[in-house]
Design a protein around this motif. Sequence first.
Motif, PDB file in Angstrom:
ATOM      1  N   UNK B 122       4.703 -11.622 -16.270  1.00  0.00           N
ATOM      2  CA  UNK B 122       3.399 -10.799 -15.421  1.00  0.00           C
ATOM      3  C   UNK B 122       2.068 -11.229 -16.271  1.00  0.00           C
ATOM      4  N   UNK B 123       1.273 -10.662 -15.606  1.00  0.00           N
ATOM      5  CA  UNK B 123      -0.187 -10.857 -15.919  1.00  0.00           C
ATOM      6  C   UNK B 123      -0.900 -12.326 -15.586  1.00  0.00           C
ATOM      7  N   UNK B 124      -1.964 -12.395 -16.214  1.00  0.00           N
ATOM      8  CA  UNK B 124      -2.691 -13.663 -15.853  1.00  0.00           C
ATOM      9  C   UNK B 124      -3.524 -14.260 -16.830  1.00  0.00           C
ATOM     10  N   UNK B 166      -0.105   0.300 -10.187  1.00  0.00           N
ATOM     11  CA  UNK B 166      -0.615  -1.064 -10.869  1.00  0.00           C
ATOM     12  C   UNK B 166      -0.444  -2.061  -9.641  1.00  0.00           C
ATOM     13  N   UNK B 167      -0.900  -3.233  -9.795  1.00  0.00           N
ATOM     14  CA  UNK B 167      -0.724  -4.164  -8.764  1.00  0.00           C
ATOM     15  C   UNK B 167       0.712  -4.740  -8.409  1.00  0.00           C
ATOM     16  N   UNK B 168       1.390  -4.914  -9.685  1.00  0.00           N
ATOM     17  CA  UNK B 168       2.928  -5.221  -9.448  1.00  0.00           C
ATOM     18  C   UNK B 168       3.917  -4.176  -8.495  1.00  0.00           C
ATOM     19  N   UNK B 344      -3.835 -15.607  -1.879  1.00  0.00           N
ATOM     20  CA  UNK B 344      -3.868 -16.400  -3.079  1.00  0.00           C
ATOM     21  C   UNK B 344      -3.577 -15.509  -4.297  1.00  0.00           C
ATOM     22  N   UNK B 345      -2.987 -16.349  -5.219  1.00  0.00           N
ATOM     23  CA  UNK B 345      -2.668 -15.537  -6.305  1.00  0.00           C
ATOM     24  C   UNK B 345      -3.367 -14.551  -6.744  1.00  0.00           C
ATOM     25  N   UNK B 346      -4.582 -14.658  -7.047  1.00  0.00           N
ATOM     26  CA  UNK B 346      -5.548 -13.411  -7.335  1.00  0.00           C
ATOM     27  C   UNK B 346      -5.511 -12.199  -6.358  1.00  0.00           C
ATOM     28  N   UNK B 351      -3.871  -6.564  -6.509  1.00  0.00           N
ATOM     29  CA  UNK B 351      -3.734  -5.646  -5.343  1.00  0.00           C
ATOM     30  C   UNK B 351      -4.110  -4.327  -5.550  1.00  0.00           C
ATOM     31  N   UNK B 352      -5.083  -3.616  -4.949  1.00  0.00           N
ATOM     32  CA  UNK B 352      -5.115  -2.193  -5.082  1.00  0.00           C
ATOM     33  C   UNK B 352      -5.235  -1.538  -3.831  1.00  0.00           C
TER      34      UNK B 352
END
Lengths: 308, 365
Positions: B122-124, B166-168, B344-346, B351-352
């Motif tokens: 996970x994470x970027x 959180x986004x995930x 997109x990936x971002x 996501x919020x």
Amino acid sequence: MADPFIVAVLAGAVRSGTAVLYAAAGEVITERSGIINLGLEGIMLVGAVSGIAIASITGSPFIGISAAFVGGGLLGLVHAILSIRFQANQIASGIVLTILGGGLSAFFGIAYVGKQINSFSAVKIPFLGDIPFIGSIFFNHDIMVYGTYILIPLLAFLLYKTKLGLAIRAVGEDPDSASAAGIRVSHVRYFATIFGAALAGMGGAYLSLVYAQGWIENMTAGRGLIAVGLVLFAGWDPLKAMFGAYLFGGAQSLELRLQAIGTDISPYILGMIPYLLIIIVFTIGTIRQRKVNTGSPTALGLPYNPNK
Amino acid sequence: MKNIFLPIVAAISLFVIMPPVSQAATDNKVPLKVGFITVGPKTDWGYNYAHEQGRIYMQSHMPKQIETEIVENVPESAEAERVMEKMIARGARLIFSTSYGHYEPALRVAARHPDVVFEQCGRVEKDTKNLATYFAKQYQPMYVSGMVSGKMTKTNNIGFIAAHPVPQVLQNVNAFTLGARSVNDKVKVHVVWTNSWSDPPKEAEAAKGLIDTGCDILTMHLDSPITVVQTAEKNGIYSVGYHTDLNKFAPKGWLTGEAWDWGPLYVKIANTVINHSFKPGNYRYAMNDGYTKLSSFGKVVPKSVQQEALALEKKIEKGEYVVFQGPLKDRNGKQLLAAGQKPTLDFIESMNWVVPGVEGSLTAK
């Protein structure tokens, strides 16, 4: 008719509070004798794992609960030996117990993750369970909840009305005078420490056997520490501890149910409710106690050396 | 004077992790040492268990080329740095930091050890030479699971017990809800946050609360799905799993869910390190790569629904349907993507927001 939401929250309060109640009630007895046991977290974990292990081996939740009582009591014995026999620092010993219990339970618990067990199911008490409102809140639970309805008044009776209770309170207030009066201080403290921890073990087993019905490492998630806090808040009284435990349980039950019905309040704020309530009530309690002076046992946490 | 420290030190030393002593390699082919850290117990039947299964798969598929070790219960703090440093001192040249918050410690250790490869789940990552991130689009199987749930619910109320917004996690809440409402627009997904990755008693109470309010299916995003699945089963309602296939734990009420299969990916990654072909970057795999899958169907799921779910799975795998494709609106009616727009990936990783049909509060704004 009572609002089903409120009934559900309050019934949840009793259920959520019960594990903490067992632990807090045990700690009341222990602390009344002058021994502080901060290791409840570890003891509850050991209780939770021994309960589920024995219940899954024997198929009987009753035997599981008894095993948790014994398992918790054994850790209590460790604390008693360290703090009574060796007069060790009770705070340090309690912390050791937390780590020890966490490690032991994690180690022995591996085999029991995801184990299916026979559990107690909710049994409505005839007549009492039919009382509107009260019946659904208090009398439609499992047998371990009912156990506290008997246990807590019994503990209050034990503390305030029996010779043993008097001895426990005496060694917690002034062990020297108690000893002079012929009470065997260490015997009483051994009993109170082991018995208190055994009850905490049952509280842990309530979590694993009845409440979550399964074992996961560290599943107490801080409830042992909550129980220690509750004892202070309850002014070392079993009945007030019951009230405090339900308050904690109620706040958690309310938080989760408010979310379930879709209230638009931040889950973080809701998540703080149980702790905020405890802090508020604790503060009020402390202020009141200062006035009437019914605070902690005077000899709490102090090692007693009979030969000095 | 009695020494209180002796018993304490003795007790604590019982729990000091004893590092496995590795034998010095005598031949030229030194096996690659691989270290794993997990935030929770590897036996949780959930997130951490899935990584442990991946490690076991990897070890058994390349027994000569690698040597693995795993340290569990590593907090997302400086402690993680210490554990990783110790692994490197013991010879690890590839480290899997498997939890969200292991990323920052991994970045710091990675900067100190340019010769060690780090793989963050996970994470970027932005600009690293020896750290890559990997993840699989877990929300794709969750979308399909949502579709199955939308078909199976009778009360049109589904409970979703989740740890943190959180986004995930939001990806799963949203994908599940979109999936359910793609076949049944009356579905409401009630989210309850436990504010903890693992608090089984609280999860059980949250499950009871959701059942009380009329939910007939429960799903979750927690470290371990087992408490929620078992509570649902005991109360005679359906459950949708996450992280692992728990069909056997809920023979009556299990529908399906998402399950990880990290093993083949871990073998692939280890080979890139052995062949010196490792490249940093953000690797995102999809359902067709097989690292995130749809779990087995429960007995209660009718054949027709199963076929429909498998057809949807195919469509997503072929890219004919993209989860979170436009037109997409959030719960407040704000347009997020126009018709035809692809996420997109971002967009997905930040996501919020939640989609219409999600009930319950959300603090991530």
